[in-house]
Enzyme design. Structure first.
Site, PDB file in Angstrom:
ATOM      1  N   ILE A 227      -2.070  -9.135  11.464  1.00 56.35           N
ATOM      2  CA  ILE A 227      -3.026  -9.728  12.411  1.00 56.35           C
ATOM      3  C   ILE A 227      -2.535  -9.455  13.837  1.00 56.35           C
ATOM      4  CG2 ILE A 227      -3.962 -11.933  13.230  1.00 56.35           C
ATOM      5  CD1 ILE A 227      -5.171 -11.111  10.559  1.00 56.35           C
TER       6      ILE A 227
ATOM      7  N   HIS B 249       1.719 -15.335   0.127  1.00 61.37           N
ATOM      8  CA  HIS B 249       2.605 -14.201  -0.153  1.00 61.37           C
ATOM      9  C   HIS B 249       3.233 -14.397  -1.535  1.00 61.37           C
ATOM     10  CE1 HIS B 249       5.095 -10.794   0.748  1.00 61.37           C
ATOM     11  NE2 HIS B 249       6.135 -11.467   0.293  1.00 61.37           N
TER      12      HIS B 249
HETATM   13  C1  GAR Z   1      -1.808 -11.657  -3.797  1.00 59.70           C
HETATM   14  O1  GAR Z   1      -0.818 -11.627  -4.800  1.00 59.70           O
HETATM   15  C2  GAR Z   1      -1.194 -11.969  -2.461  1.00 59.70           C
HETATM   16  O2  GAR Z   1      -0.119 -12.847  -2.545  1.00 59.70           O
HETATM   17  C3  GAR Z   1      -0.757 -10.609  -1.983  1.00 59.70           C
HETATM   18  O3  GAR Z   1      -1.816  -9.769  -2.352  1.00 59.70           O
HETATM   19  C4  GAR Z   1      -2.358 -10.233  -3.579  1.00 59.70           C
HETATM   20  C5  GAR Z   1      -3.861 -10.227  -3.468  1.00 59.70           C
HETATM   21  O4  GAR Z   1      -4.442 -10.480  -4.704  1.00 59.70           O
HETATM   22  N1  GAR Z   1      -0.517 -10.602  -0.573  1.00 59.70           N
HETATM   23  C6  GAR Z   1       0.512  -9.984  -0.006  1.00 59.70           C
HETATM   24  O5  GAR Z   1       1.320  -9.318  -0.624  1.00 59.70           O
HETATM   25  C7  GAR Z   1       0.621 -10.168   1.493  1.00 59.70           C
HETATM   26  N2  GAR Z   1       1.863  -9.704   1.989  1.00 59.70           N
HETATM   27  P1  GAR Z   1      -5.979 -10.857  -4.815  1.00 59.70           P
HETATM   28  O6  GAR Z   1      -6.753  -9.810  -4.013  1.00 59.70           O
HETATM   29  O7  GAR Z   1      -6.301 -10.764  -6.279  1.00 59.70           O
HETATM   30  O8  GAR Z   1      -6.184 -12.245  -4.263  1.00 59.70           O
END
Ligand code: GAR
Length: 186
Positions: free
Chosen positions: A91, A107
């Site tokens: 962001i 996260h």
């Molecule tokens: C989730 O596991 C989230 O924690 C991660 O992306 C995935 C999205 O899954 N985010 C990160 O790694 C941010 N640094 P989703 O699209 O099925 O909600």
């Protein structure tokens, strides 16, 4: 009625968990912002009849430019909280200045360990035995903002990576809607 806007780039399973657990009784999920054409989160939004704003960062000269367009959309909604759910972009100052203290992220690791794009793989490669998820406020760094809440579990050596990923997602789907409701006081 409190309003939130969710930002996602991928599958959107967290987006769906938030919608299913909160919308429309406890808060309104007013918009899904997505930066990836074809991302499955857009299908989920369609299914739940949540409006979407899809943009392609390549159509803009800079992050400032596309964040100004997002801010314009957000100003029509006046969200109480901006919820990053797998939004794989840092962001920038434009959004941070406009919504300071009102942007949260989830996260898939126990921050401050294993920030960045693939926290699960990094944690597994390191060999940690306790894993988990973190919800935190967003600041200018990568997964560095103040921690709001975490859930953890002890993994067994028999579990496959796929099983661990599923467990982490299940924890995210449990934690994130609860934290959002708590922050919104709904
Ligand atoms: C989730 O596991 C989230 O924690 C991660 O992306 C995935 C999205 O899954 N985010 C990160 O790694 C941010 N640094 P989703 O699209 O099925 O909600």
């Amino acid at each position: 009625m409190k309003k939130i806007v969710v930002f996602a780039s991928g599958s959107g399973s967290n987006f769906q968990a938030i919608v299913e657990q909160l919308h429309p009784k406890r808060c309104e999920v007013a918009l899904l912002v997505c930066d990836k054409d074809g991302a499955y989160c857009l299908e989920r939004a369609k299914h739940f009849e949540i409006p979407t704003f899809l943009f392609n960062p390549k159509d803009y000269l800079s992050k400032t430019e596309f964040e100004e367009v997002i801010c314009e959309k957000l100003s029509q909604i006046e969200p109480d909280l901006i919820v990053l759910a797998g939004y794989m972009r840092i962001i920038g100052k434009t959004l941070l200045d406009a919504y300071e203290g009102k942007i949260v992220n989830i996260h898939p690791a126990l921050l401050p360990a294993f920030p960045g794009r693939d926290g699960i793989t990094d944690a597994l490669n390191y060999g940690v035995k306790v894993m988990g998820v973190t919800v935190h406020y967003v600041d200018a760094g990568i997964d560095t903002g103040k921690i709001i809440d975490q859930l953890s579990f002890k993994r067994s050596d028999e579990e496959t990576k796929e099983e661990i990923i599923n467990r982490i997602h299940a924890l995210e789907h449990e934690l994130y809607p609860k934290v959002i409701a708590r922050l919104l006081k709904v």
